[in-house]
Design a protein around this motif. Structure first.
Motif, PDB file in Angstrom:
ATOM      1  N   LYS A 139       0.822  -1.208   0.000  1.00 21.35           N
ATOM      2  CA  LYS A 139       0.000   0.000   0.000  1.00 21.35           C
ATOM      3  C   LYS A 139       0.859   1.261   0.000  1.00 21.35           C
ATOM      4  CE  LYS A 139      -4.062  -2.096   2.204  1.00 21.35           C
ATOM      5  NZ  LYS A 139      -4.970  -1.848   1.058  1.00 21.35           N
ATOM      6  N   GLU A 172       2.277   1.620  -3.463  1.00 19.70           N
ATOM      7  CA  GLU A 172       1.169   1.942  -4.367  1.00 19.70           C
ATOM      8  C   GLU A 172       0.815   3.417  -4.286  1.00 19.70           C
ATOM      9  OE1 GLU A 172      -3.078   0.625  -3.585  1.00 19.70           O
ATOM     10  OE2 GLU A 172      -2.506  -0.780  -5.154  1.00 19.70           O
ATOM     11  N   TYR A 173       0.899   3.988  -3.086  1.00 19.52           N
ATOM     12  CA  TYR A 173       0.593   5.407  -2.922  1.00 19.52           C
ATOM     13  C   TYR A 173       1.492   6.259  -3.816  1.00 19.52           C
ATOM     14  CZ  TYR A 173       0.338  10.054  -0.844  1.00 19.52           C
ATOM     15  OH  TYR A 173       0.199  11.410  -0.661  1.00 19.52           O
ATOM     16  N   VAL A 175      -2.612   5.639   2.735  1.00 19.88           N
ATOM     17  CA  VAL A 175      -2.208   4.233   2.870  1.00 19.88           C
ATOM     18  C   VAL A 175      -3.281   3.448   3.619  1.00 19.88           C
ATOM     19  CG1 VAL A 175      -0.518   2.682   3.947  1.00 19.88           C
ATOM     20  CG2 VAL A 175       0.269   4.699   2.692  1.00 19.88           C
TER      21      VAL A 175
END
Length: 295
Positions: free
Chosen positions: A34, A37-38, A124
């Motif tokens: 996460k 990915e942010y 997140v």
């Protein structure tokens, strides 16, 4: 000299504890995914808003939640209409499940640095959060007509709860526990003063890595000696493994501290011992009169 010796002693003790803690911990694969990915999907237009644009949304009656992460005394003196006070610290992980994930969340602090950390962490955690640019002092209170949007009325979060991945909840809780444990050190709020960085670089203290996340043209025009450049934005996370040491303290800086603070939040979730240079290059390093290099 006494100041430098005291600083070096505190840094040695703190860095030793930090490295041991990092070595003994493992970042959850969910948290790492996460966090990366942010940055992979980073879109500044979605996670930063100018005060004037926020005021327009308030006027239009847009559905939103405003979080004021300043300390309670600053909130009590005056804050944005509708803003809920969740002071930067343990109050944030404690309130995480009560922060909605189905409306836009806007976050502000004093100058945008701790709010930027908070914004990254909230995203997140699955929230739609954006930092109000430059915070209350340098952004909101400098915008034309801001007085119409200020109140002393108190607002609170509802009792509604929203699912937060347990690994993410644990990671954000640990994030703030570690931060609170450093409240009386040079690393308060995960920030590091330009004067302290100058002292350790001047003394050639080992174990420190300077990470410049400004754009390449700014880096080329002048940077802190020894700093490595990785421009902030989508895709920057692809360079972390190749560029960053896992056994040194990383001091991250941008222009004024806001994008660097987001970077610090992500790096700490990934297990790096990272801190923001307070005020960034413009309001921290250069404002103190320190030199830069171009080679």
């Amino acid at each position: 000299m006494k100041k430098l010796l005291a600083l070096l002693l505190s840094l040695v003790l703190l860095v030793t504890v930090s490295v041991v803690a990092l070595a003994e911990s493992e970042t959850s694969s969910v948290v790492a995914e996460k966090a990366m990915e942010y940055l992979a999907n980073y879109d500044g237009s979605q996670v930063v808003i100018k005060p004037a644009d926020l005021f327009a949304k308030m006027d239009a009656g847009d559905d939103m939640l405003i979080l004021d992460v300043r300390q309670a005394d600053a909130y009590e003196a005056g804050h944005l209409i509708g803003a809920v006070n969740v002071p930067f610290g343990m109050a944030i992980p404690e309130a995480l499940a009560n922060i909605p994930d189905d409306v836009q969340v806007y976050v502000y602090c004093y100058t945008g640095q701790t709010a930027s950390q908070t914004t990254a962490l909230l995203n997140v955690a699955g929230k739609y959060a954006a930092n109000i640019q430059s915070g209350f002092n340098n952004g909101i209170s400098q915008a034309e007509g801001y007085e119409a949007y200020i109140t002393t009325d108190v607002y609170t979060l509802t009792d509604d709860t929203y699912d937060v991945d347990p690994d993410v909840q644990a990671a954000i809780t640990t994030y703030f526990e570690e931060m609170v444990s450093k409240a009386d050190t040079a690393f308060k709020y995960n920030n590091f003063k330009a004067s302290d960085l100058y002292d350790i670089l001047d003394a050639e203290v080992e174990g420190y890595f300077v990470y410049d996340v400004r754009q390449a043209d700014a880096y080329a025009a002048g940077h802190i000696a020894g700093a490595i450049n990785n421009p902030f934005g989508a895709g920057m996370q692809e360079n972390f493994a190749a560029q960053l040491p896992t056994d040194e303290t990383i001091i991250v800086h941008c222009y004024t501290g806001q994008t660097a603070s987001q970077t610090v939040a992500i790096l700490r979730l990934l297990g790096y011992d990272a801190y923001n240079l307070s005020g960034g290059m413009n309001n921290g390093w250069l404002a103190a009169g320190y030199e830069t290099v171009t080679e």
